[in-house]
Design an enzyme around this catalytic site. Structure first.
Site, PDB file in Angstrom:
ATOM      1  N   ASP A 135      -0.897  -6.111  14.240  1.00  0.00           N
ATOM      2  CA  ASP A 135       0.288  -5.311  13.914  1.00  0.00           C
ATOM      3  C   ASP A 135       1.181  -5.101  15.134  1.00  0.00           C
ATOM      4  O   ASP A 135       2.379  -4.880  15.009  1.00  0.00           O
ATOM      5  CB  ASP A 135      -0.124  -3.970  13.326  1.00  0.00           C
ATOM      6  CG  ASP A 135      -0.593  -4.174  11.910  1.00  0.00           C
ATOM      7  OD1 ASP A 135      -1.758  -4.566  11.728  1.00  0.00           O
ATOM      8  OD2 ASP A 135       0.220  -4.018  10.982  1.00  0.00           O
TER       9      ASP A 135
ATOM     10  N   ARG B 225       6.847   3.284   8.951  1.00  0.00           N
ATOM     11  CA  ARG B 225       5.484   3.106   9.478  1.00  0.00           C
ATOM     12  C   ARG B 225       5.588   2.861  10.980  1.00  0.00           C
ATOM     13  O   ARG B 225       6.457   2.108  11.418  1.00  0.00           O
ATOM     14  CB  ARG B 225       4.767   1.930   8.789  1.00  0.00           C
ATOM     15  CG  ARG B 225       4.455   2.190   7.319  1.00  0.00           C
ATOM     16  CD  ARG B 225       3.532   1.132   6.751  1.00  0.00           C
ATOM     17  NE  ARG B 225       2.150   1.340   7.139  1.00  0.00           N
ATOM     18  CZ  ARG B 225       1.182   0.444   6.910  1.00  0.00           C
ATOM     19  NH1 ARG B 225       1.453  -0.711   6.345  1.00  0.00           N
ATOM     20  NH2 ARG B 225      -0.058   0.711   7.268  1.00  0.00           N
TER      21      ARG B 225
ATOM     22  N   ASN C 232      -4.627  -3.639  15.310  1.00  0.00           N
ATOM     23  CA  ASN C 232      -4.755  -4.240  13.975  1.00  0.00           C
ATOM     24  C   ASN C 232      -5.520  -3.270  13.077  1.00  0.00           C
ATOM     25  O   ASN C 232      -5.978  -2.211  13.533  1.00  0.00           O
ATOM     26  CB  ASN C 232      -5.453  -5.596  14.056  1.00  0.00           C
ATOM     27  CG  ASN C 232      -5.359  -6.368  12.749  1.00  0.00           C
ATOM     28  OD1 ASN C 232      -4.269  -6.501  12.172  1.00  0.00           O
ATOM     29  ND2 ASN C 232      -6.475  -6.868  12.239  1.00  0.00           N
ATOM     30  N   LYS C 233      -5.665  -3.637  11.819  1.00  0.00           N
ATOM     31  CA  LYS C 233      -6.321  -2.786  10.814  1.00  0.00           C
ATOM     32  C   LYS C 233      -7.618  -2.182  11.336  1.00  0.00           C
ATOM     33  O   LYS C 233      -8.416  -2.874  11.969  1.00  0.00           O
ATOM     34  CB  LYS C 233      -6.581  -3.625   9.561  1.00  0.00           C
ATOM     35  CG  LYS C 233      -7.235  -2.908   8.409  1.00  0.00           C
ATOM     36  CD  LYS C 233      -6.523  -1.624   8.003  1.00  0.00           C
ATOM     37  CE  LYS C 233      -5.081  -1.867   7.592  1.00  0.00           C
ATOM     38  NZ  LYS C 233      -4.290  -0.600   7.547  1.00  0.00           N
TER      39      LYS C 233
ATOM     40  N   ARG D  47       3.209  -4.595   2.517  1.00  0.00           N
ATOM     41  CA  ARG D  47       2.482  -4.263   3.756  1.00  0.00           C
ATOM     42  C   ARG D  47       2.133  -5.559   4.460  1.00  0.00           C
ATOM     43  O   ARG D  47       2.367  -6.639   3.959  1.00  0.00           O
ATOM     44  CB  ARG D  47       1.273  -3.354   3.500  1.00  0.00           C
ATOM     45  CG  ARG D  47       0.525  -3.471   2.233  1.00  0.00           C
ATOM     46  CD  ARG D  47      -0.194  -4.778   2.046  1.00  0.00           C
ATOM     47  NE  ARG D  47      -1.019  -5.126   3.188  1.00  0.00           N
ATOM     48  CZ  ARG D  47      -1.377  -6.351   3.530  1.00  0.00           C
ATOM     49  NH1 ARG D  47      -0.989  -7.395   2.814  1.00  0.00           N
ATOM     50  NH2 ARG D  47      -2.118  -6.598   4.579  1.00  0.00           N
ATOM     51  N   GLY D  48       1.532  -5.400   5.674  1.00  0.00           N
ATOM     52  CA  GLY D  48       1.323  -6.566   6.529  1.00  0.00           C
ATOM     53  C   GLY D  48       2.520  -6.643   7.465  1.00  0.00           C
ATOM     54  O   GLY D  48       3.675  -6.598   7.008  1.00  0.00           O
ATOM     55  N   ALA D  49       2.246  -6.734   8.767  1.00  0.00           N
ATOM     56  CA  ALA D  49       3.316  -6.558   9.750  1.00  0.00           C
ATOM     57  C   ALA D  49       4.564  -7.433   9.498  1.00  0.00           C
ATOM     58  O   ALA D  49       5.677  -6.904   9.397  1.00  0.00           O
ATOM     59  CB  ALA D  49       2.757  -6.769  11.161  1.00  0.00           C
TER      60      ALA D  49
ATOM     61  N   GLN E 117      -7.723  -3.980   1.333  1.00  0.00           N
ATOM     62  CA  GLN E 117      -6.810  -5.129   1.389  1.00  0.00           C
ATOM     63  C   GLN E 117      -7.574  -6.457   1.366  1.00  0.00           C
ATOM     64  O   GLN E 117      -7.054  -7.473   0.912  1.00  0.00           O
ATOM     65  CB  GLN E 117      -5.941  -5.080   2.661  1.00  0.00           C
ATOM     66  CG  GLN E 117      -4.858  -4.025   2.651  1.00  0.00           C
ATOM     67  CD  GLN E 117      -5.320  -2.731   3.296  1.00  0.00           C
ATOM     68  OE1 GLN E 117      -6.502  -2.388   3.259  1.00  0.00           O
ATOM     69  NE2 GLN E 117      -4.395  -1.992   3.879  1.00  0.00           N
TER      70      GLN E 117
HETATM   71  O1  MRU Z   1      -1.873  -1.338   6.531  1.00  0.00           O
HETATM   72  P1  MRU Z   1      -1.536  -2.789   6.357  1.00  0.00           P
HETATM   73  O2  MRU Z   1      -2.126  -3.383   5.116  1.00  0.00           O
HETATM   74  O3  MRU Z   1      -0.053  -3.034   6.481  1.00  0.00           O
HETATM   75  O4  MRU Z   1      -2.236  -3.493   7.593  1.00  0.00           O
HETATM   76  C1  MRU Z   1      -2.104  -4.885   7.739  1.00  0.00           C
HETATM   77  C2  MRU Z   1      -2.889  -5.442   8.871  1.00  0.00           C
HETATM   78  O5  MRU Z   1      -3.524  -4.738   9.625  1.00  0.00           O
HETATM   79  C3  MRU Z   1      -2.788  -6.912   9.098  1.00  0.00           C
HETATM   80  O6  MRU Z   1      -3.965  -7.401   9.670  1.00  0.00           O
HETATM   81  C4  MRU Z   1      -1.616  -7.184  10.074  1.00  0.00           C
HETATM   82  O7  MRU Z   1      -0.456  -6.589   9.610  1.00  0.00           O
HETATM   83  C5  MRU Z   1      -1.385  -8.623  10.242  1.00  0.00           C
HETATM   84  S1  MRU Z   1      -0.669  -9.303   8.790  1.00  0.00           S
HETATM   85  C6  MRU Z   1      -0.238 -10.889   9.030  1.00  0.00           C
END
Ligand code: MRU
Length: 332
Positions: A223, A82, A233-234, A49-51, A182
């Protein structure tokens, strides 16, 4: 910037191996994805996970689908895994185009190129972002934006890392980041390894911490960034941005250019992933709500560009008005 590097993925020659992030920090288990379907499933259940890291995993997944003769189906499954992180579609489209043009070998070469470009983008982004910091700042961050989230040194956490090495950061306040933690699980894990001082804080403490003068800056990842600078973002990021404005603190977003989506004019056009309510009614597998309780679980939120002090990219630090600074940087 040195430090024990954690990696979210590695390509073994005939399969993509992922460090299963759902098991961290308790267990470091690598899982093997032999084809695009497995990669898509791993992305969906957040093993990776993470963009940017999702983008890298999907790039290798698309290369595997080119090798296996199911390019179109494989790419479709990956893109649908996703909806919010634009890096996923961006990476799959690049590998797909390479495969159409030059076959499986070209597809794999493109995936490898996307990976090395991400490492380089993170390095530059860290350098640019670190220039924003004063001395020994106490920084609040959200979710996980480190090596695990990008495959490089990280976006917001990469900036923190570079700034810390130069004396710009004395402490990181890490939002636990409910519902999937996370921050508590992954960001704390990375900061431990890097030897950067941190404290995990409840998401709901941000306002009080700011009011007590314990926060100098907020920095988060993204994201997807719309053409006008709105940032998805999250979930919980928007809350931090509103609180930062209230307390006159800089609210900084760090992301590679591949996270900017020129096709989304504003945040309204960004699809927000809705995940299963069971993620909210449980904590680490234990039910905390009454049996049958219903829940609402949007995985992301949108922070309007007006609340963003600066956007750190590998091409430099962008400032408002974002429609212009973003258009300029993409035209370069
Ligand atoms: O649901 P996730 O864990 O994939 O969400 C990740 C985030 O929201 C991060 O802040 C975003 O992807 C930036 S990661 C460099």
């Amino acid at each position: 910037v040195s430090g024990a590097e954690v990696r979210p993925l590695r390509f073994s020659g005939d399969a993509l191996e992922l460090l299963d992030q759902t098991l961290l920090p308790g267990e470091e288990r690598w899982i093997r994805c032999a084809g695009a379907t497995e990669v898509a499933e791993a992305i969906r259940r957040l093993a990776v996970r993470g963009a940017p890291a999702i983008g890298l995993a999907a790039a290798y997944g698309a290369a595997l689908s080119a090798r296996d003769g199911g390019l179109e189906d494989g790419c479709r499954a990956l893109v649908e895994a996703r909806p919010t992180a634009i890096n996923l579609r961006w990476a799959v489209e690049r590998v797909r185009a390479a495969a159409v043009e030059g076959g499986p070998g070209a597809a794999l070469a493109m995936a490898r190129r996307i990976e090395s470009q991400q490492v380089e983008a993170d390095r530059r982004l860290g350098e640019h972002g670190a220039t924003l910091f004063g001395e020994a700042e106490r920084v609040l961050t959200h979710c996980n934006t480190g090596a695990l989230a990008t495959g490089g040194s990280g976006t917001a956490l990469g900036v923190i890392r570079t700034a810390h090495a130069r004396g710009g950061v004395s402490e990181v306040l890490v939002d636990e980041t409910r519902p999937l933690l996370q921050g508590a699980r992954l960001t704390a894990f990375e900061l431990d390894r890097l030897g950067i001082p941190y404290r995990v804080v409840p998401d709901s403490s941000a306002g009080a911490l700011m009011a007590r003068g314990l926060v100098d800056r907020v920095i988060v990842g993204a994201d997807r960034i719309a053409a006008n600078g709105d940032v998805a973002n999250k979930i919980g990021t928007y809350t931090l941005a509103v609180l930062a404005e209230r307390h006159a603190l800089p609210f900084v977003v760090a992301a590679p250019l591949s996270t900017i989506d020129p096709a989304s004019p504003s945040g309204e056009a960004i699809p927000i992933e809705q995940r299963d309510g069971s993620e909210v009614t449980t904590v680490a597998g234990t039910e905390v709500a009454p049996r049958g309780a219903t829940a609402l679980n949007p995985a992301f939120d949108v922070t309007p560009a007006t609340l963003v002090t600066a956007l750190v990219t590998e091409a430099g630090v962008l400032r408002p008005p974002y429609p212009r600074s973003i258009a300029d940087v993409l035209a370069r």
